[in-house]
Structures are given as C-alpha cells and as structure tokens.
Write an enzyme that holds these catalytic residues in place. Structure first.
Site, short mmCIF file in Angstrom:
data_model
loop_
_atom_site.label_atom_id
_atom_site.label_comp_id
_atom_site.label_asym_id
_atom_site.label_seq_id
_atom_site.Cartn_x
_atom_site.Cartn_y
_atom_site.Cartn_z
N CYS A 1 0.86 -1.18 0.00
CA CYS A 1 0.00 0.00 0.00
C CYS A 1 0.90 1.23 0.00
O CYS A 1 1.86 1.29 0.77
CB CYS A 1 -0.88 -0.02 1.25
N HIS B 1 -9.17 -3.55 -2.37
CA HIS B 1 -8.15 -2.83 -1.58
C HIS B 1 -8.45 -1.33 -1.57
O HIS B 1 -8.47 -0.70 -0.51
CB HIS B 1 -6.76 -3.10 -2.18
N GLU B 2 -8.72 -0.77 -2.74
CA GLU B 2 -8.97 0.67 -2.82
C GLU B 2 -10.28 1.04 -2.14
O GLU B 2 -10.38 2.07 -1.48
CB GLU B 2 -8.95 1.15 -4.28
N HIS C 1 -10.02 1.64 1.50
CA HIS C 1 -9.55 2.99 1.87
C HIS C 1 -10.73 3.96 2.05
O HIS C 1 -10.67 4.87 2.85
CB HIS C 1 -8.62 3.56 0.80
ZN ZN Z 1 -3.63 1.09 -0.14
#
Ligand code: ZN
Length: 174
Positions: free
Chosen positions: A99, A141-142, A145
């Site tokens: 990341c 994953h994004e 966030h």
């Molecule tokens: Zn990330």
C-alpha cells in the site's frame, strides 16, 4: 500534477469517505492529479482519494493485462467513483499486498476471489462489472480505503504485532 501521498498515522486514512454528489471540474482535476500521483509512484496500481488527503469516494487504478507477446503490462488508468459492492464469492484467495500509505510493508491478505461492483466513471456513466482475480483485489483494496480500512486490519493479531515497530517508524517519519 502529482500530489503528496498521505501515510499511516494520518487520521484521514481512518475516516469514512463521503459520496461524490456531482462530478465537478474540481473532481476531474483531483482524478487527474491522482492518476499522475499513482503513475509516479513505483509500481502503483491503485490510489484512493483519502491517500492524497481527500475524504471522497473515488479511486484510480491500473489493471494488469497480457499484451500480444504474453507479458503483463499495465492498462491505461481508470477512475472509479462511488463504488458499491455486492455478491462476494464464498471462495477466498490470499495474495501479497502492499500500500502506498504503508511504505515497505507487504502482507498476505485474504479476499473473496469474485465480487460484483457498480460505480460511476468520470463522465458520470454507471458501470456494472463482475470482478475477479487481480482486478477484484485492487478494487477491494482501494474500496477499503474509502471505509477507513487498511491492509493491516485484515491480518492476524500476531502478524500485526510483528509489524508494530515498522508501523511506528512510518508514523514518526510522516
Ligand atoms: Zn492502499
């Protein structure tokens, strides 16, 4: 214009990001700056708005695709706005993830191998997609966030403890 990347320890990474109500010229500029930021970062395959300090439901990504000679190359960058996920597969897959907000840290993360997503493009068009493999992983994953979740929240407490000294170092440097 590439923007500075926010790293672990900044509270914006822990906030739930806001829906984008309207795709204004400011949002278009942000997306363009985020693409520049991702391309400049080594091996950056995705970047979410909170990682440049903006708590908005937007991320950019580059997919890995096979070219004519059978090599993996990056596809052209894409912009994803207000993603909503559904139907995650029961089948999980584990792979190594890094990341940009957690420099030098890589951990094995288990995620559903398939998932459905609905999102808007920068033009405001709605897109529905069944995601799998690498692309599914980058999207999830994004999207994490946008909900204030990081890869270090998706590992065992043992491994988290092992990483603690490295995490403290990132916090101090920022
Ligand atoms: Zn990330």
């Amino acid at each position: 214009m590439a923007l500075p990347i926010v790293v672990y320890g900044d509270p914006v990474l822990r906030r739930k990001a806001a829906l984008i109500e309207e795709i204004t010229p400011e949002i278009e500029q942000l997306a363009s700056d985020m693409i520049d930021t991702m391309m400049k970062a080594n091996n950056g395959v995705g970047l979410a708005a909170p990682q440049v300090g903006r708590s908005l439901r937007l991320f950019v990504l580059r997919d890995e695709i096979l070219d004519d000679s059978g090599d993996y190359v990056f596809s052209s960058p894409e912009v994803v706005i207000n993603p909503v996920f559904s139907n995650p597969s029961k089948k999980m897959e584990t792979a190594l993830e890094g990341c940009l907000s957690l420099p030098k840290i890589e951990v094995e993360v288990a995620r559903p191998s398939n998932i459905h997503v609905r999102y808007q493009t920068l033009k405001g068009e709605f897109v529905e997609e069944d995601l799998k493999d690498f692309r599914a992983r980058v999207f999830m994953h994004e999207n994490d966030h946008l909900n204030g979740t990081l890869i270090i929240d998706r590992i065992s407490s043992n491994e988290r403890n092992r990483l603690d000294p490295f995490l403290r170092k990132i916090k101090i440097k920022r």
